[in-house]
Design a protein around this motif. Structure first.
Motif, PDB file in Angstrom:
ATOM      1  N   THR A  40     -41.441 -76.254  38.308  1.00 60.36           N
ATOM      2  CA  THR A  40     -41.768 -75.146  39.351  1.00 60.36           C
ATOM      3  C   THR A  40     -41.997 -76.214  40.594  1.00 60.36           C
ATOM      4  O   THR A  40     -42.681 -76.948  40.561  1.00 60.36           O
ATOM      5  CB  THR A  40     -42.975 -74.485  38.951  1.00 60.36           C
ATOM      6  N   ASP A  42     -43.192 -76.631  44.876  1.00 58.09           N
ATOM      7  CA  ASP A  42     -44.337 -76.070  45.706  1.00 58.09           C
ATOM      8  C   ASP A  42     -44.043 -74.964  46.497  1.00 58.09           C
ATOM      9  O   ASP A  42     -43.181 -74.985  47.604  1.00 58.09           O
ATOM     10  CB  ASP A  42     -44.860 -77.263  46.537  1.00 58.09           C
ATOM     11  N   ARG A 208     -53.063 -69.538  45.548  1.00 59.82           N
ATOM     12  CA  ARG A 208     -52.127 -69.292  44.364  1.00 59.82           C
ATOM     13  C   ARG A 208     -52.867 -68.817  43.108  1.00 59.82           C
ATOM     14  O   ARG A 208     -54.122 -69.053  43.109  1.00 59.82           O
ATOM     15  CB  ARG A 208     -51.480 -70.768  44.203  1.00 59.82           C
ATOM     16  N   ARG A 210     -52.406 -68.657  38.839  1.00 63.60           N
ATOM     17  CA  ARG A 210     -51.659 -68.819  37.670  1.00 63.60           C
ATOM     18  C   ARG A 210     -52.303 -68.020  36.437  1.00 63.60           C
ATOM     19  O   ARG A 210     -53.299 -68.116  36.111  1.00 63.60           O
ATOM     20  CB  ARG A 210     -51.795 -70.236  37.197  1.00 63.60           C
ATOM     21  N   LYS A 226     -45.202 -67.568  31.679  1.00 61.48           N
ATOM     22  CA  LYS A 226     -46.350 -68.177  32.523  1.00 61.48           C
ATOM     23  C   LYS A 226     -45.879 -67.929  34.122  1.00 61.48           C
ATOM     24  O   LYS A 226     -44.773 -68.365  34.732  1.00 61.48           O
ATOM     25  CB  LYS A 226     -46.315 -69.810  32.466  1.00 61.48           C
ATOM     26  N   THR A 228     -46.824 -68.040  38.120  1.00 55.82           N
ATOM     27  CA  THR A 228     -47.395 -68.753  39.241  1.00 55.82           C
ATOM     28  C   THR A 228     -47.077 -67.875  40.484  1.00 55.82           C
ATOM     29  O   THR A 228     -46.047 -67.752  41.198  1.00 55.82           O
ATOM     30  CB  THR A 228     -46.822 -70.060  39.470  1.00 55.82           C
ATOM     31  N   SER A 230     -48.052 -67.684  44.541  1.00 48.26           N
ATOM     32  CA  SER A 230     -48.370 -68.143  45.561  1.00 48.26           C
ATOM     33  C   SER A 230     -48.215 -67.379  46.992  1.00 48.26           C
ATOM     34  O   SER A 230     -47.280 -66.512  47.113  1.00 48.26           O
ATOM     35  CB  SER A 230     -47.665 -69.557  45.871  1.00 48.26           C
ATOM     36  N   ASP A 298     -59.135 -73.967  39.811  1.00 51.91           N
ATOM     37  CA  ASP A 298     -58.110 -74.626  38.905  1.00 51.91           C
ATOM     38  C   ASP A 298     -58.918 -74.580  37.584  1.00 51.91           C
ATOM     39  O   ASP A 298     -58.339 -75.451  36.748  1.00 51.91           O
ATOM     40  CB  ASP A 298     -57.670 -75.846  39.466  1.00 51.91           C
ATOM     41  N   GLU A 311     -55.403 -68.995  33.194  1.00 55.91           N
ATOM     42  CA  GLU A 311     -55.578 -68.635  34.564  1.00 55.91           C
ATOM     43  C   GLU A 311     -56.115 -69.694  35.368  1.00 55.91           C
ATOM     44  O   GLU A 311     -57.261 -70.363  35.030  1.00 55.91           O
ATOM     45  CB  GLU A 311     -56.243 -67.352  34.628  1.00 55.91           C
ATOM     46  N   THR A 312     -55.603 -70.116  36.734  1.00 58.43           N
ATOM     47  CA  THR A 312     -56.434 -70.898  37.478  1.00 58.43           C
ATOM     48  C   THR A 312     -57.025 -70.080  38.644  1.00 58.43           C
ATOM     49  O   THR A 312     -56.358 -69.421  39.336  1.00 58.43           O
ATOM     50  CB  THR A 312     -55.349 -71.759  38.217  1.00 58.43           C
TER      51      THR A 312
END
Length: 758
Positions: A40, A42, A208, A210, A226, A228, A230, A298, A311-312
């Motif tokens: 992944t 950015d 972001r 997650r 998973k 993510t 952003s 995070d 999860e972040t």
């Protein structure tokens, strides 16, 4: 001027430019281009770069003049030089003009004709050179976007998909073109996101998010991914798009689920194991004990394998409300801890394979009968121990009723491999408020209560008793401190006189050990001697008592040589089994100089007449040395009279229960029909008289214990009993007590023989 790229310089670069707000376009595209397949990149920086490229390209297509001005504006900004730029190189050339670097090899584009790595010449005009570089960069980004091993989806502010790559489409069984303008909630459900986090992302309050989520596949199955997500901002910093990167982790989740199941379940019975039990118990005790915990950026939220793992997020901590705190104080938890009675015998007689099948049958019956509620958990704790956890107990009555049902369920026979087996169980029950206990204390008390149930007769349940628990704790503390206490000299010996009933003289004294405990005060033998026998500390303790008693008897002999007062020492059965008691006695007599005839050893009837021949051999050797042997508590053990003629015994000490009927004075005459209250007294007198007569016939003497009054002493004397001890004569005390009595009983100078003739 043509620049030839070195052979090792084959990576691609975009022009190192800055858009109006300073976002590094080149760096972003390098990140996507250089990222390995399946990883992944950015997302924020990448899509910002694409947005800048699109913006410049659109301006040029509409108005070449404005495009040229855009180039000049970009070249007017400070340049970010690529790594490895020679010292002194800056945004201005030697003539002070701004330069643009080659997106392929980072060489200045203003130095005449330039040939990049692929050998194609770039236009020399400023606008053309920039557009060509941007076009090359966009091509590389497109290649990276389409060929990426993970799914990517660009989403507009209305939560509709703008574009997806083939990996994303394949993940849910669709074609890429089908998903354009599709609401993302049909694929990734935002409602499943943690509260307020996804709306904050869309509004630009976070960058972001997650999370692990399930995506809906076209065939109806779910795919664990998973995800993510952003945020992409425009040139003014306002939210523009969101980019979702999705990685398939279904196989990882399946493997994790299998490993977690194996870690939390017993492989034989398939019941939750001890670890699972404690996790559920911890959750029951802690879920209401603390509120949400604050976590920094995070910090992963959640645990286990449910949605939301990993999860972040940012969360705000805070104290519990008054209602939550009140609920925590009222919640209760209970445990029924059970163990099969006699299971070891099944393993030993029928084999462990039958035992395993029985455990499976027991587990099946417990699971079907007592795990019907979400608040009831049946677990195998190990061996033949099981537990039923109730996380919302309504009180001890509920738990005892549950224990009764468990006993009734297990009483029904089990048909195992052609064997019809009947087993029972002992159950320990503990129930209390969650704020009054910890998981460790709860299980510890349940385990202790289980063994109380076994000690009380098995096949029953026992409810935890705090007083009994405190007593058990004290026993454990005393058992642990026994040996150190002996080394510290905390034990002492008191002596109780043995008085002849015929002459009233002191013939000897029984040695009674006391423990002067620094916390509990002076402890009598019944408080710690059983613990010493269980732990084996009775061997060194008994040896010390023997030596000290012989030493004291030698002092009495030195001071009163004409009395020859003997000392009587209790001998535990374990001293005979775990040590060479004959050698210990011989050493004590030799070191103190006490004649063997002045030492009497008392051993209980059950230990003396029990199975095995070692006690008899040891006692015969001691009797041959001249030591007196007494049977203590006679009449309460085997009472095998046939042994008395063959045992090396000199004294019978009657148990105190036979003396209780001697408390009343001897009756003046007998009536034809004894009064109601005198029946036991008459019976005790007849029994004692018969035992005394039998002992005398065998050449033994008889000692009675527990004499509390003159009436008892007189009635025992009439039966022919030889000696007695009890509070009527003297309570146990220091050795000086016996010495004082001996001094008082010595004849005075006028009473000595021949005094009248002088």
């Amino acid at each position: 001027m043509r620049h030839e790229e070195p052979q090792h310089h084959r990576h691609l670069r975009t022009p190192v430019l800055h858009h109006a707000h300073g976002t590094a376009i080149g760096t972003a595209l390098d990140t996507v281009t250089d990222a390995p397949r399946g990883t992944t990149a950015d997302a924020v920086t990448t899509v910002t770069a694409v947005t800048a490229i699109d913006a410049v390209t659109a301006v040029d297509a509409a108005d070449p003049v404005k495009a040229a001005e855009a180039v000049d504006a970009v070249n007017g900004d400070p340049l970010l030089l690529p790594p490895g730029t020679p010292p002194g190189t800056g945004p201005e050339g030697a003539d002070g003009a701004h330069i643009v670097l080659c997106p392929t090899c980072s060489a200045p584009l203003t130095r005449g004709t330039h040939r990049p790595a692929d050998g194609a010449d770039l236009p020399t005009g400023g606008t053309d050179r920039l557009l060509a570089a941007l076009s090359a960069s966009e091509s590389r980004f497109r290649a990276a976007f389409c060929d990426a091993g993970i799914g990517m989806a660009l989403i507009d502010p209305e939560d509709r998909i703008i574009e997806v790559n083939p990996a994303f489409a394949a993940l849910i069984g669709c074609e890429a073109g089908e998903l354009v303008r599709t609401p993302v909630r049909e694929i990734i459900d935002p409602e499943g996101m943690p509260d307020r986090l996804f709306p904050e992302l869309v509004r630009g309050k976070r960058e972001r998010l997650r999370v692990e989520k399930q995506l809906r596949h076209r065939e109806g199955r779910t795919v664990w991914c998973k995800v993510t997500i952003s945020l992409i901002r425009d040139g003014a910093g306002s939210p523009l798009y969101t980019l979702a990167m999705v990685e398939d982790i279904t196989e990882q989740r399946r493997l994790g689920d299998r490993l977690e199941y194996q870690a939390l379940h017993d492989p034989l019975t398939r019941l939750p194991n001890r670890t699972f039990f404690f996790e559920r118990l911890d959750a029951a005790c802690l879920a209401v004990a603390v509120g949400p915990a604050g976590r920094g950026t995070d910090a992963p939220v959640g645990g286990g394998t449910g949605a939301g793992v990993g999860e972040t997020v940012d969360t705000d901590g805070g104290p519990r409300s008054g209602a939550a705190a009140e609920e925590a104080d009222e919640r209760r938890v209970g445990v029924c801890y059970l163990d099969l009675d006699g299971f070891a015998a099944i393993n030993e007689t029928l084999g462990h394979h039958i035992g395993d099948q029985l455990l499976i049958a027991v587990a099946t019956r417990l699971r079907r009968g007592f795990s019907e509620h979400d608040t009831h958990l049946v677990a195998r704790m190990g061996g033949d121990e099981f537990a039923v956890l109730v996380t919302d107990s309504q009180g001890s009555n509920q738990l005892t009723a549950l224990a009764t049902r468990i006993l009734e369920a297990l009483e029904r026979p089990f048909d195992v491999a052609g064997h019809r087996l009947v087993v029972t169980a002992s159950v320990g029950v503990v129930e209390r408020s969650v704020h009054e206990t910890t998981p460790t204390d709860l299980v510890k008390d349940a385990d202790a209560t289980l063994y109380w149930s076994k000690a009380d007769g098995r096949a029953r349940w026992t409810l935890y008793d705090p007083d009994r628990g405190a007593h058990q704790l004290t026993r454990q503390l005393l058992a642990t401190a026994l040996r150190p206490a002996l080394e510290r000299g905390e034990f002492t010996i008191e002596y109780q006189p043995l008085v002849g009933l015929a002459d009233g003289a002191v013939h000897g004294a029984e040695a009674l050990v006391r423990w002067r405990h620094p916390r509990y005060g002076t402890l009598s033998p019944d408080r710690f001697i059983p613990l010493a026998e269980e732990s084996g500390a009775i061997v060194p303790l008994g040896k010390w008592v023997l030596e000290e008693s012989c030493r004291q008897a030698q002092r009495w002999l030195s001071e009163f040589p004409d009395t020859e007062t003997f000392v009587s020492v209790n001998l535990a059965a374990r001293q005979i089994w775990d040590s060479d008691v004959v050698a210990d006695v011989a050493q004590a007599l030799d070191s103190t100089g006490l004649p063997a005839r002045l030492l009497q050893l008392e051993i209980t009837e059950s230990a003396l007449l029990g199975p095995g021949g070692r006690p008899l051999q040891a006692l015969q050797a001691l009797a041959d040395m001249g030591v007196r042997i007494a049977i203590d508590d006679f009449g309460t053990g085997y009472s095998n009279l046939a042994y008395l003629s063959r045992l090396p015994v000199h004294v019978l000490k009657l148990d105190g229960t036979f003396i209780e009927g001697f408390r009343d004075p001897a009756p003046a005459g007998k009536t034809e029909i004894p009064a109601f209250g005198s029946r036991r007294s008459d019976a005790d007198e007849q029994i004692v008289g018969a035992m005394v007569q039998l002992a005398h016939t065998l050449g033994l003497t008889v000692t009675a214990e527990g004499i509390e009054s003159a009436a008892q002493a007189e009635r025992l004397r009439l039966t022919g009993c030889d000696t007695a001890q009890g509070w009527y004569f003297a309570r146990p005390g220091e050795a000086e007590l016996v010495a004082a009595i001996l001094r008082e009983s010595r004849p005075g100078p006028d009473e000595l023989p021949g005094a009248a003739q002088q």
